[in-house]
Design a protein around this motif. Structure first.
Motif, PDB file in Angstrom:
ATOM      1  N   LYS A  69       0.931  -1.225   0.121  1.00  9.37           N
ATOM      2  CA  LYS A  69      -0.014   0.063  -0.143  1.00  9.37           C
ATOM      3  C   LYS A  69       0.828   1.184   0.127  1.00  9.37           C
ATOM      4  O   LYS A  69       1.872   1.068   0.389  1.00  9.37           O
ATOM      5  CB  LYS A  69      -0.975   0.145   1.339  1.00  9.37           C
ATOM      6  CG  LYS A  69      -1.608  -1.279   1.345  1.00  9.37           C
ATOM      7  CD  LYS A  69      -2.602  -1.127   2.638  1.00  9.37           C
ATOM      8  CE  LYS A  69      -3.329  -2.324   3.017  1.00  9.37           C
ATOM      9  NZ  LYS A  69      -3.982  -2.447   4.332  1.00  9.37           N
ATOM     10  N   PRO A  70       0.608   2.284  -0.522  1.00  5.29           N
ATOM     11  CA  PRO A  70       1.248   3.631  -0.567  1.00  5.29           C
ATOM     12  C   PRO A  70       1.448   4.094   0.701  1.00  5.29           C
ATOM     13  O   PRO A  70       0.650   3.925   1.824  1.00  5.29           O
ATOM     14  CB  PRO A  70       0.177   4.688  -1.393  1.00  5.29           C
ATOM     15  CG  PRO A  70      -0.648   3.835  -1.952  1.00  5.29           C
ATOM     16  CD  PRO A  70      -0.915   2.620  -1.163  1.00  5.29           C
ATOM     17  N   ASP A 155      -0.155   4.235  -7.007  1.00  2.18           N
ATOM     18  CA  ASP A 155      -0.332   2.783  -6.873  1.00  2.18           C
ATOM     19  C   ASP A 155      -0.374   2.314  -8.130  1.00  2.18           C
ATOM     20  O   ASP A 155       0.115   1.037  -8.286  1.00  2.18           O
ATOM     21  CB  ASP A 155      -1.334   2.549  -5.681  1.00  2.18           C
ATOM     22  CG  ASP A 155      -1.306   0.911  -5.097  1.00  2.18           C
ATOM     23  OD1 ASP A 155      -0.195   0.633  -5.127  1.00  2.18           O
ATOM     24  OD2 ASP A 155      -2.349   0.211  -5.010  1.00  2.18           O
ATOM     25  N   PRO A 159       4.305   1.616 -10.064  1.00  2.00           N
ATOM     26  CA  PRO A 159       4.057   2.596  -8.711  1.00  2.00           C
ATOM     27  C   PRO A 159       5.200   3.610  -8.693  1.00  2.00           C
ATOM     28  O   PRO A 159       6.550   3.433  -9.318  1.00  2.00           O
ATOM     29  CB  PRO A 159       4.248   1.558  -7.673  1.00  2.00           C
ATOM     30  CG  PRO A 159       3.703   0.200  -8.241  1.00  2.00           C
ATOM     31  CD  PRO A 159       4.347   0.217  -9.701  1.00  2.00           C
TER      32      PRO A 159
END
Length: 569
Positions: A69-70, A155, A159
């Protein structure tokens, strides 16, 4: 009244992030963020305050690599932005989704000419961000939309880091609409959408090449892990019985204990991986960028093979190595699709003898042997492997210890090796380990570092102590900048220059910071240290006084082909 307004602005940031599913935020506080603890509490976010902005970005980077996840980082001053540049460049080089929120978060503007306004933040960060946007004095709706866009862009596709600059509205300028704010941006990467007929035609060609190859090799990179494609990759490799090699960032996509996995490719790649790629007739490359550390001398890279290159970013295809079949596609989409159309019996009939030969190279190649009673770095990594499980996250700094970890620790799952690949950032390890520990509270996290790298960001020991993060830090202390010394020994006739490192007593330093500090000089002491360390719930620094002039092998000399590997001293 001012404190209430300040809380309102900062609370807006964290409430917006929380509503978008963000669980952790990293930053480096100053006097501008006095209401921040109350704001994070109200938003139900975990906030980690680091001591330096570079470390804060590395922590967000470590969080992103561990979770997929970011990672989100907050920077509020001009000096903070410039301190954060190394972290952003690290994330950009390795295609890691990080969102940096930078700028003025207080509603008051007592200094119209302060440095944060004079610094061209988007201009400074342009070469190392995927996307950048600016928003003036935001309200809830504006900020939520902007952040949602930033998190999505960081994302999606390939990315990368995204900048959201929050600034005070210039005097006399009418507030713009949220749409204009979002579109008032610098975007260096647009989303790639390949035409379906083109992908289908490419898949047909790939199927034919794979089924008719006599000596195929799968070459996987960080893109396979980023696309969450490790499981389907393993399934295809097992069914087709094709040897697999990886880049440094691709480690973990295949179980290191699988006989089909030949190891890492390139300058410090394994003998079996380099030999297989050099002699193969089909190289199926997925989610890789063919860095110079992978290819060796470009003219001699896999000279007898046809090459398939699958990558989400068309800019990477044919950039370094000319390929026969380019496929612009998400790694998981490609693997999911081709898995169902391959004739696995045909593949195995054609390539079984080759696969058996390649696996034999892995089994019979000379391995590390201990030549004396002094504690060796390889032994330390192997011992770490014994004291941990498959879910342990291992974070490294950059140098010899990074390669020893890649070779001697048995990674079996994706996202369990976190390391700086493209930029090679010394000082990355400890803050990235803090990010990984923040992502998974209570989970086992190891940081492997060297005496040179660790001193780049050692102040973050205080952060690990403050939050009682269960990070076990293994410092391989050989008294040198080891990788540079190795090059000077092998290629400059031992003429050492500026490679001797002066270091503190790291165990005593850990005690001073409030962490447990342990040291070892022998194998027996190393086992005792690890017993104590892994029975401790908080952060521990383990200093291992290892052989001074131990080299990393295998090694391909610069400007040589990958099959010209030096196996030992």
């Amino acid at each position: 009244m001012l404190v209430v307004e300040e809380f309102s602005r900062i609370g807006l940031v964290f409430e917006s992030l929380s509503l978008l599913g963000v669980e952790c935020v990293f930053g480096c506080d100053d006097e501008r963020l006095l209401p921040l603890p109350r704001a994070t509490e109200c938003a139900a976010l975990r906030y980690y305050q680091l001591k330096h902005e570079q470390a804060a970005v590395h922590a967000a980077d470590g969080y992103a690599r561990a979770t997929g996840k970011p990672g989100v980082v907050l920077v509020t001053t001009a000096a903070g932005v410039t301190n954060a540049i190394t972290g952003m460049a690290t994330a950009y080089s390795d295609s890691v989704p990080v969102v940096m929120i930078a700028g003025t978060l207080l509603p008051s503007n007592p200094l119209p000419k302060e440095a944060i306004q004079e610094l061209d933040i988007s201009g400074v960060t342009m070469p190392i961000t995927k996307y950048a946007c600016k928003i003036y004095a935001p309200n809830q709706s504006d900020f939520s939309k902007t952040l949602q866009t930033a998190l999505s862009i960081a994302d999606e596709g390939r990315p990368g880091p995204v900048l959201v600059e929050v600034t005070v509205e210039p005097e006399g300028v009418k507030q713009a609409s949220s749409e204009k704010l979002i579109n008032n941006s610098n975007s260096r990467h647009t989303r790639t959408i390949a035409a379906r007929p083109l992908i289908e035609k490419s898949l047909e060609l790939a199927k034919k090449l794979i089924e008719t190859a006599r000596k195929p090799v799968l070459f996987i990179g960080g893109g396979v892990i980023a696309a969450n494609a490790a499981a389907v990759l393993r399934e295809i490799a097992e069914k087709a019985h094709i040897p697999v090699v990886s880049s440094l960032l691709g480690i973990g996509a295949m179980d290191a204990g699988n006989p089909l996995f030949l190891g890492m490719l390139g300058m410090h790649g394994t003998f079996a991986a380099n030999k297989a790629v050099h002699h193969c007739d089909l190289l199926i490359s997925i989610g890789v960028r063919f860095s110079d550390r992978v290819t060796g001398k470009i003219s001699g890279f896999s000279p007898k093979s046809k090459k398939i290159h699958v990558d989400i970013d068309p800019a990477e295809i044919n950039k370094v190595i000319p390929v026969d079949l380019p496929i612009v596609c998400d790694a998981k989409e490609f693997l999911d699709t081709i898995k169902g159309v391959l004739d696995y019996h045909k593949i195995r009939d054609n390539s079984e003898a080759w696969t058996n030969e390649a696996v034999e190279w892995k089994r019979t190649v000379p391995r590390f042997e201990k030549y004396n009673s002094i504690l060796s770095p390889q032994s330390v990594i192997q011992l770490l492997n014994e004291y941990t499980d498959k879910d342990t996250i291992v974070v490294t700094d950059v140098g010899q210890h990074q390669i020893w970890t890649a070779h001697h620790y048995n990674f079996s799952r994706p996202r369990t090796l976190i390391t700086s690949g493209g930029l090679g950032t010394m000082g990355y390890g400890l803050p990235a380990a803090i990010g990984a520990a923040g992502a998974y509270p209570g989970k086992s996290v190891i940081c492997v570092s060297g005496d040179g790298s660790f001193q780049m960001n050692l102040q973050e020991l205080m952060t690990a102590v403050k939050y009682q993060l269960p990070i076990k830090i293994a410092i391989l202390n050989n008294g040198y900048l080891g990788m540079v010394r190795q090059w000077q020994e092998l290629f400059y006739q031992g003429r050492y220059s500026e490679v001797k490192v002066c270091s503190p007593n790291f165990a005593q330093l850990a005690d001073a910071y409030g962490a447990m500090g342990l040291s070892a000089h022998t194998d027996e002491e190393a086992q005792h240290v690890m017993n104590n360390a892994f029975n401790c719930t908080g952060p521990v620094v383990m200093e291992f006084d290892v052989v001074e002039e131990e080299n990393v092998y295998p090694m391909v000399p610069p400007n040589h082909n990958n099959h010209q590997t030096i196996l030992s001293r």
